[in-house]
Design a protein around this motif. Structure first.
Motif, PDB file in Angstrom:
ATOM      1  N   PRO A  40       9.820  14.711   3.415  1.00  0.00           N
ATOM      2  CA  PRO A  40       8.614  15.242   4.318  1.00  0.00           C
ATOM      3  C   PRO A  40       7.263  15.310   3.621  1.00  0.00           C
ATOM      4  CG  PRO A  40      10.105  16.992   3.557  1.00  0.00           C
ATOM      5  CD  PRO A  40      10.569  15.711   2.841  1.00  0.00           C
ATOM      6  N   HIS A  44       4.784  19.252   6.991  1.00  0.00           N
ATOM      7  CA  HIS A  44       6.036  19.646   7.231  1.00  0.00           C
ATOM      8  C   HIS A  44       6.706  20.829   6.669  1.00  0.00           C
ATOM      9  CE1 HIS A  44      10.334  19.000   7.153  1.00  0.00           C
ATOM     10  NE2 HIS A  44      10.498  18.428   8.424  1.00  0.00           N
ATOM     11  N   ASP A  86      15.992  21.718   8.228  1.00  0.00           N
ATOM     12  CA  ASP A  86      14.846  22.207   7.556  1.00  0.00           C
ATOM     13  C   ASP A  86      14.842  23.697   7.091  1.00  0.00           C
ATOM     14  OD1 ASP A  86      13.338  19.885   7.277  1.00  0.00           O
ATOM     15  OD2 ASP A  86      12.931  20.219   9.771  1.00  0.00           O
ATOM     16  N   SER A 115       9.753  15.153  12.320  1.00  0.00           N
ATOM     17  CA  SER A 115       9.302  14.177  11.221  1.00  0.00           C
ATOM     18  C   SER A 115       8.497  13.384  12.042  1.00  0.00           C
ATOM     19  CB  SER A 115      10.173  13.291  10.329  1.00  0.00           C
ATOM     20  OG  SER A 115      11.067  12.609  11.151  1.00  0.00           O
TER      21      SER A 115
END
Length: 184
Positions: A40, A44, A86, A115
């Motif tokens: 990422p 992010h 995440d 993403s």
């Protein structure tokens, strides 16, 4: 939606033996395939850190012993799914176990930050998978658009949309989204 347990076990074995590849941060298994995820971008990761920080300040009051933790795998062998959200909220003692992944029944919340390269995965596949796993809450944060969705209720029949800048209620927690940045 689920795959043969032997086929999943073979995919899991292959995934566990894959070499480390620069630029690849996560390996997931979904729909009978191994999916390699790109690392990422910084914004992010910043969103993950800022959401985790807010949750970890509130968890001692709402769910003592629980943590908001990034990076752990989430596995449902019955569905043939290996995901790496995440961020997840679960009891800290789960990390003491020998199992290679967190089990869905241990998780109160999953958070995905969309993403740039594969937004459909977070909006469609993961909504389906996390609902099927029985995870009560799914917070989707989209820095591409500066928006998000709180999925709750069994099967995620309730969806509450928000824009960055809003204060959002996610189950018993409150998230200030004004600290989140859009992608440049």
């Amino acid at each position: 939606m689920s795959i043969d347990p032997a086929a999943y076990a073979r995919l899991r074995e292959i995934a566990d033996q894959l070499p480390q590849i620069p630029g690849i941060s996560k390996v997931e298994i979904a729909d009978g395939e191994i999916v390699m995820m790109m690392s990422p971008v910084k914004r992010h990761e910043l969103a993950v850190v800022r959401i985790a920080r807010q949750l970890n300040l509130q968890l001692p009051k709402t769910h003592p012993g629980h943590i908001a933790h990034p990076g752990a795998d989430l596995e449902d062998t019955g569905l043939g799914r290996l995901r790496c959200p995440d961020l997840m909220v679960f009891p800290e003692q789960v990390l003491e176990g020998e199992e290679p992944a967190v089990q869905p029944h241990e998780v109160l919340l999953v958070v995905e930050v969309v993403s740039k390269s594969n937004p459909e995965n977070d909006y469609q596949n993961k909504v389906r998978d996390y609902a099927a796993m029985g995870i009560p809450l799914y917070l989707l944060v989209d820095p591409r658009k500066g928006t998000g969705i709180v999925h709750d209720q069994p099967g995620y029949v309730s969806r509450k949309e928000f824009a960055f800048g809003d204060t959002v209620t996610v189950g018993p927690w409150t998230i200030d989204t004004s600290v989140l940045l859009t992608y440049a």
